[in-house]
Design a protein around this motif. Structure first.
Motif, PDB file in Angstrom:
ATOM      1  N   SER A 186      -5.011  -2.930  10.708  1.00  0.00           N
ATOM      2  CA  SER A 186      -5.066  -1.483  10.558  1.00  0.00           C
ATOM      3  C   SER A 186      -4.215  -1.040   9.390  1.00  0.00           C
ATOM      4  N   LEU A 187      -4.717  -0.074   8.748  1.00  0.00           N
ATOM      5  CA  LEU A 187      -4.004   0.460   7.595  1.00  0.00           C
ATOM      6  C   LEU A 187      -2.676   1.044   8.017  1.00  0.00           C
ATOM      7  N   VAL A 188      -2.725   1.756   9.083  1.00  0.00           N
ATOM      8  CA  VAL A 188      -1.505   2.365   9.570  1.00  0.00           C
ATOM      9  C   VAL A 188      -0.493   1.290   9.922  1.00  0.00           C
ATOM     10  N   GLY A 189      -1.014   0.255  10.535  1.00  0.00           N
ATOM     11  CA  GLY A 189      -0.131  -0.819  10.953  1.00  0.00           C
ATOM     12  C   GLY A 189       0.574  -1.472   9.787  1.00  0.00           C
ATOM     13  N   ILE A 190      -0.183  -1.758   8.782  1.00  0.00           N
ATOM     14  CA  ILE A 190       0.422  -2.452   7.653  1.00  0.00           C
ATOM     15  C   ILE A 190       1.410  -1.548   6.948  1.00  0.00           C
ATOM     16  N   LYS A 191       1.076  -0.297   6.914  1.00  0.00           N
ATOM     17  CA  LYS A 191       2.000   0.640   6.280  1.00  0.00           C
ATOM     18  C   LYS A 191       3.285   0.736   7.078  1.00  0.00           C
ATOM     19  N   ARG A 192       3.089   0.813   8.347  1.00  0.00           N
ATOM     20  CA  ARG A 192       4.276   0.909   9.186  1.00  0.00           C
ATOM     21  C   ARG A 192       5.116  -0.347   9.037  1.00  0.00           C
ATOM     22  N   HIS A 193       4.427  -1.462   9.007  1.00  0.00           N
ATOM     23  CA  HIS A 193       5.127  -2.721   8.861  1.00  0.00           C
ATOM     24  C   HIS A 193       5.951  -2.731   7.579  1.00  0.00           C
ATOM     25  N   ILE A 194       5.330  -2.360   6.526  1.00  0.00           N
ATOM     26  CA  ILE A 194       6.026  -2.372   5.242  1.00  0.00           C
ATOM     27  C   ILE A 194       7.176  -1.392   5.249  1.00  0.00           C
ATOM     28  N   ARG A 195       6.887  -0.271   5.799  1.00  0.00           N
ATOM     29  CA  ARG A 195       7.907   0.757   5.783  1.00  0.00           C
ATOM     30  C   ARG A 195       9.113   0.353   6.601  1.00  0.00           C
ATOM     31  N   THR A 196       8.820  -0.151   7.759  1.00  0.00           N
ATOM     32  CA  THR A 196       9.927  -0.454   8.667  1.00  0.00           C
ATOM     33  C   THR A 196      10.617  -1.756   8.321  1.00  0.00           C
ATOM     34  N   VAL A 197       9.845  -2.739   7.991  1.00  0.00           N
ATOM     35  CA  VAL A 197      10.439  -4.053   7.769  1.00  0.00           C
ATOM     36  C   VAL A 197      10.987  -4.212   6.369  1.00  0.00           C
ATOM     37  N   HIS A 198      10.215  -3.785   5.411  1.00  0.00           N
ATOM     38  CA  HIS A 198      10.599  -4.066   4.031  1.00  0.00           C
ATOM     39  C   HIS A 198      11.214  -2.875   3.324  1.00  0.00           C
ATOM     40  N   LEU A 199      10.773  -1.738   3.662  1.00  0.00           N
ATOM     41  CA  LEU A 199      11.249  -0.565   2.920  1.00  0.00           C
ATOM     42  C   LEU A 199      12.189   0.264   3.760  1.00  0.00           C
ATOM     43  N   SER A 200      12.798  -0.391   4.644  1.00  0.00           N
ATOM     44  CA  SER A 200      13.624   0.368   5.582  1.00  0.00           C
ATOM     45  C   SER A 200      14.996   0.652   5.002  1.00  0.00           C
ATOM     46  N   HIS A 201      15.027   0.926   3.722  1.00  0.00           N
ATOM     47  CA  HIS A 201      16.323   1.212   3.126  1.00  0.00           C
ATOM     48  C   HIS A 201      16.666   2.680   3.329  1.00  0.00           C
ATOM     49  N   GLY A 202      16.969   2.983   4.555  1.00  0.00           N
ATOM     50  CA  GLY A 202      17.444   4.334   4.793  1.00  0.00           C
ATOM     51  C   GLY A 202      16.323   5.306   5.045  1.00  0.00           C
ATOM     52  N   GLY A 203      15.170   4.943   4.635  1.00  0.00           N
ATOM     53  CA  GLY A 203      14.026   5.843   4.824  1.00  0.00           C
ATOM     54  C   GLY A 203      14.293   7.204   4.250  1.00  0.00           C
ATOM     55  N   GLU A 204      14.993   7.184   3.159  1.00  0.00           N
ATOM     56  CA  GLU A 204      15.422   8.453   2.592  1.00  0.00           C
ATOM     57  C   GLU A 204      14.256   9.380   2.244  1.00  0.00           C
ATOM     58  N   HIS A 205      13.513   8.945   1.234  1.00  0.00           N
ATOM     59  CA  HIS A 205      12.419   9.849   0.885  1.00  0.00           C
ATOM     60  C   HIS A 205      11.185   9.390   1.628  1.00  0.00           C
ATOM     61  N   GLU A 206      10.918  10.091   2.602  1.00  0.00           N
ATOM     62  CA  GLU A 206       9.712   9.751   3.349  1.00  0.00           C
ATOM     63  C   GLU A 206       8.511   9.848   2.438  1.00  0.00           C
ATOM     64  N   ARG A 207       8.596  10.809   1.609  1.00  0.00           N
ATOM     65  CA  ARG A 207       7.451  11.081   0.757  1.00  0.00           C
ATOM     66  C   ARG A 207       7.169   9.890  -0.150  1.00  0.00           C
TER      67      ARG A 207
END
Length: 400
Positions: free
Chosen positions: A216-237
């Motif tokens: 799923s697209l959402v899944g992969i995005k979430r995966h990337i966001r949470t696992v790899h890009l989880s640097h503070g999640g500053e700019h959500e945008r």
DNA sequence: GATGCCGGGGC
DNA sequence: GCCCCGGCATC
């Protein structure tokens, strides 16, 4: 390294870099091109600004051992990429070369997933994730999606220093909008096409050490966001769009089974991704238009189609043109609602489909029962034949 | 062999 | 785009 001249046209990179570039961008590009062997360009007067460009060849990998070290130190690195390379601007023109893009994207995707040569690995791909911002930049450059990656700099949500942030904003506004557009072109647009082919669509994480595949697209995005890009999640945008860059869409056909990603857990769960039955049913030929044409009303429909599309041989009176077949149900007269979009898609896949058409099914029309000009007027009155008959084309006068 | 016409080339 | 023809499939 690709020659300068090639950047402008078919090469996605070229497309990205081609059009109007800000002074700095142009300079950097030029420099980069000149420094081609290195795969890196620097902006004159801004030595800290670097442009990474992807060189498909094996040679480009060696590029930036030094640069990485340098860039890792300088926070402006990430932004430098963003400010220098403006992908989006050229993107409008990309629609024209949709096919090329699609092909390129697919090729690049597959390449990015294949194990890189040892020499390249350490340089680009295996850049340790820890320094996320850096990793994002480097990875995006070389690994994840080749040419496209160059522009991604701007969007990288990398925790940049205030200074970089300021600079980044200069470039961001335009880039963002256009990036979204690119995303549509590169990732969202192709998807429906593949689905139309009944391909199992999945998304593979392109993060260096991770080859996770999600359906799923959402899944992969979430995966990337949470696992790899989880640097503070500053700019959500920003991160939201950045994720797009770290996954690639794949499908069952593209993916070679043996090359099963190192990431153990095969994410293909029967539930989430039911093994889609191999492409349509056999009876359905690749090209919907053709299928309908050949099956429902072989000669009339196809005849008029071919004539209209290829040779508009001094066609018979308009009425005659439409009359014989009067295929109201012919796909050619499909409702305009789907027309624009379909036309786009059809065009993009037409090459392969046409090939299949030519090689799989006899396309020569069956000899019709109708009398042709030759029969009617005889060869001695050739001047009375319709033009098509005279030219040995499909008779326009006595269509079936 | 005659016919129909596709694909391609010349202009 | 017009004109023509080689060559192939079908009858």
């Amino acid at each position: 390294m690709m020659p300068n001249t090639r950047l402008g046209k078919r090469s996605p990179l070229g497309a990205l870099l081609g059009p109007p570039c800000p002074e700095a961008t142009r300079t950097s590009i030029a420099m980069a091109t000149v420094a081609g062997q290195q795969g890196i360009g620097r902006v004159r007067g801004h030595n800290d600004l670097k442009v990474y460009f992807q060189c498909g060849g094996a040679g480009d990998g060696q590029t930036d051992a030094t640069d990485r070290s340098a860039s890792s130190v300088s926070p402006s690195f990430v932004r430098s990429i963003s400010s220098c390379i403006d992908v989006p601007r050229s993107r409008t023109a990309q629609q024209e070369v949709d096919m090329d893009e699609l092909m390129a994207a697919m090729v690049l995707s597959s390449l990015s997933c294949s194990p890189p040569p040892p020499s390249q690995v350490p340089v680009h791909k295996d850049t340790p994730a820890p320094s996320v911002d850096l990793a994002a930049a480097d990875i995006s450059d070389s690994c994840s999606s080749g040419y496209w990656s160059v522009d991604r700099g701007p969007r990288s949500p990398a925790p940049s220093s205030p200074t970089t942030e300021a600079n980044g904003r200069l470039a961001t506004p335009t880039d963002e909008g256009l990036d979204m557009e690119l995303d549509q072109v590169l990732f969202e647009e192709p998807a429906p096409r593949k689905r139309r082919n009944s391909l199992k669509v999945a998304y593979r994480c392109l993060w260096p050490s991770c080859a996770k595949v999600l359906t799923s697209l959402v899944g992969i995005k979430r995966h990337i966001r949470t696992v790899h890009l989880s640097h503070g999640g500053e700019h959500e945008r920003c991160s939201r769009s950045e994720e797009d860059f770290y996954y690639s869409e794949i499908n069952q056909r593209d993916e070679s089974p043996p090359a099963a990603p190192p990431c153990g857990p095969a994410p293909f769960s029967p539930s989430t991704s039911p093994p889609s039955p191999p492409p349509p049913s056999p009876p359905s030929p690749p090209n919907p238009n053709c299928s309908t044409l050949s099956q429902s009303a072989p000669s009339p429909c196809s005849s008029s189609w071919q004539v209209q599309s290829e040779h508009s041989y001094q066609a018979p009176p308009p009425s005659l043109m439409v009359l014989p077949a009067a295929p109201t149900s012919c796909p050619l007269t499909a409702p305009p609602t789907t027309c624009s979009r379909q036309a786009f898609r059809v065009r993009s896949v037409s090459v392969g489909e046409q090939w299949l058409q030519h090689h799989s099914a006899p396309c020569r029309r069956i000899r019709s029962e109708a009398k042709k000009c030759r029969k009617v007027y005889g060869i001695e009155h050739r001047e009375l034949w319709c033009t098509a008959c005279r030219w040995k084309k499909a008779c326009q006068r006595f269509q079936d």
